[in-house]
Design a protein around this motif. Structure first.
Motif, short mmCIF file in Angstrom:
data_model
loop_
_atom_site.label_atom_id
_atom_site.label_comp_id
_atom_site.label_asym_id
_atom_site.label_seq_id
_atom_site.Cartn_x
_atom_site.Cartn_y
_atom_site.Cartn_z
N ILE A 134 4.49 15.20 -7.35
CA ILE A 134 4.45 14.56 -6.04
C ILE A 134 5.80 14.75 -5.33
O ILE A 134 6.81 15.03 -5.97
N ALA A 135 5.78 14.60 -4.03
CA ALA A 135 7.01 14.52 -3.25
C ALA A 135 7.15 13.06 -2.84
O ALA A 135 6.57 12.62 -1.84
N PRO A 136 7.86 12.26 -3.65
CA PRO A 136 7.88 10.82 -3.41
C PRO A 136 8.50 10.46 -2.06
O PRO A 136 9.46 11.11 -1.61
N THR A 137 7.95 9.44 -1.45
CA THR A 137 8.51 8.94 -0.19
C THR A 137 9.33 7.69 -0.41
O THR A 137 10.23 7.39 0.38
N HIS A 138 9.01 6.94 -1.48
CA HIS A 138 9.67 5.66 -1.73
C HIS A 138 9.96 5.48 -3.21
O HIS A 138 9.40 6.18 -4.06
N ARG A 139 10.83 4.50 -3.48
CA ARG A 139 11.25 4.20 -4.84
C ARG A 139 11.31 2.69 -5.02
O ARG A 139 11.68 1.96 -4.08
N VAL A 140 10.94 2.21 -6.20
CA VAL A 140 11.01 0.78 -6.49
C VAL A 140 12.48 0.37 -6.61
O VAL A 140 13.26 1.00 -7.33
N CYS A 141 12.86 -0.71 -5.90
CA CYS A 141 14.26 -1.14 -5.86
C CYS A 141 14.49 -2.49 -6.52
O CYS A 141 15.60 -3.03 -6.45
N VAL A 142 13.46 -3.06 -7.12
CA VAL A 142 13.58 -4.32 -7.86
C VAL A 142 13.26 -4.05 -9.32
O VAL A 142 12.74 -2.99 -9.67
N ALA A 170 -3.50 4.73 -5.10
CA ALA A 170 -4.39 3.58 -4.97
C ALA A 170 -3.55 2.32 -5.06
O ALA A 170 -2.55 2.28 -5.78
N GLY A 171 -3.95 1.30 -4.33
CA GLY A 171 -3.30 0.01 -4.43
C GLY A 171 -2.19 -0.21 -3.41
O GLY A 171 -1.87 0.68 -2.60
N PHE A 172 -1.62 -1.42 -3.47
CA PHE A 172 -0.63 -1.86 -2.51
C PHE A 172 0.55 -2.50 -3.24
O PHE A 172 0.38 -3.20 -4.23
N VAL A 173 1.74 -2.25 -2.70
CA VAL A 173 2.97 -2.83 -3.25
C VAL A 173 3.68 -3.60 -2.14
O VAL A 173 3.71 -3.15 -0.98
N PHE A 174 4.25 -4.74 -2.49
CA PHE A 174 5.00 -5.54 -1.53
C PHE A 174 6.11 -4.67 -0.94
O PHE A 174 6.92 -4.07 -1.66
N ALA A 175 6.15 -4.58 0.39
CA ALA A 175 7.01 -3.61 1.08
C ALA A 175 8.49 -3.79 0.75
O ALA A 175 9.23 -2.81 0.62
N ALA A 176 8.94 -5.03 0.60
CA ALA A 176 10.36 -5.27 0.34
C ALA A 176 10.80 -4.79 -1.04
O ALA A 176 12.00 -4.73 -1.32
N HIS A 177 9.84 -4.45 -1.90
CA HIS A 177 10.17 -3.98 -3.24
C HIS A 177 10.31 -2.46 -3.31
O HIS A 177 10.55 -1.90 -4.37
N LEU A 178 10.17 -1.80 -2.15
CA LEU A 178 10.30 -0.35 -2.09
C LEU A 178 11.35 0.03 -1.05
O LEU A 178 11.52 -0.66 -0.05
#
Length: 288
Positions: free
Chosen positions: A97-105, A145-153
């Protein structure tokens, strides 16, 4: 034939990577298949069985080259630090994949809907990489698939400035040999994971980190007093097989088997205990 570090070289007597042809001896050579880590967190084992020692962990979204798929186990090389070992095939997904975001927590959940009241369908560790396909209120939709809380990315290209601050957020995480997440971490995993959030790629093991990270401080006598006026936040303190991070001139942050967790303690105290009981004297101090 050349001598290679076996930790970082996909070569066995029966099979090796095609790019090593002519440089190593093997019965057959394989070009490798591009894959990625599809699980939230995947253990890389020394041998193809679940009770084999864990060498390290790979995070969701990481690139992987698969050289063998046999009886549910993949023999792979990780894309981030080139480590070689065995992953359960269930942890892998096709392609990269070409990631757009990363988990920051430290850890976040994946929800089936943009609503925290739904039971999570997965979890992602600090540093996991994802592709975001849209926004739904306070949540970001994942392309898989799925959703992640925006402030965690955070956007993949956005990096933190202080790797020590990242490591400090992992205080009290339990010690785990080969671990690299808030579920369990070891000393070199703490350094590698924290540095990655600042955009610095670090080797996985302490000996490789000592050879490759920062600049060696010129100490006439590494066994002598370590002056508080000399050490700085972010200095890496190495022993044979162990590493810690200075929070300031006197306090050491490290994952260790004595406390079986990530702790902060005076360097002088840790140094005396380690000298007496385990790894011997300090071997190097590296400044980033």
């Amino acid at each position: 034939m050349h001598q290679f570090d076996p930790r970082l070289t996909p070569a066995r007597t029966d099979l090796a990577a095609e790019y090593l042809r002519g440089r190593v001896t093997a019965d057959t050579f394989a070009p490798g298949r591009p894959m990625r880590i599809g699980a939230g967190l995947a253990a890389l084992h020394r041998a193809p069985r679940p009770d084999s020692p864990i060498e390290t962990h790979a995070l969701h979204g990481e690139k992987v080259t698969l050289y063998e798929d046999r009886e549910g186990w993949g023999w792979v090389q990780l894309g981030d630090d080139s480590y070689v070992g065995y992953l359960a095939m269930t942890a892998l997904a096709e392609g990269t994949i070409a990631p757009t975001h990363r988990v920051c927590v430290n850890r976040t959940f994946i929800y089936p809907e943009p609503d925290m009241k739904h039971p999570p369908i997965g979890a992602l560790p600090l540093g996991a990489r994802v592709v975001v396909s849209g926004e739904r209120g306070a949540f970001l939709a994942l392309a898989t698939a799925g959703f992640v809380f925006a402030a965690h990315l955070v956007p993949q290209a956005q990096h933190e400035e202080d790797f020590v601050a990242v490591a400090e957020r992992l205080l009290h995480v339990p010690y785990l040999w080969g671990g690299k997440s808030s579920l369990g971490i070891d000393c070199s995993g703490l350094v590698q994971l924290a540095l990655a959030q600042t955009g610095v790629a670090a080797p996985r093991d302490t000996d490789l980190q000592q050879q490759n990270l920062g600049t060696q401080l010129d100490l006439d006598d590494p066994l002598g007093p370590l002056s508080p006026s000399f050490l700085r936040r972010g200095d890496l303190i190495f022993w044979k097989g162990h590493v810690g991070i200075m929070r300031d001139a006197t306090e050491l942050l490290h994952a260790n088997g004595h406390h079986m967790q990530v702790v902060s303690e005076p360097l002088a105290k840790a140094r005396a205990r380690i000298l007496e009981k385990s790894y011997g004297p300090i071997t190097a101090i590296r400044r980033l």
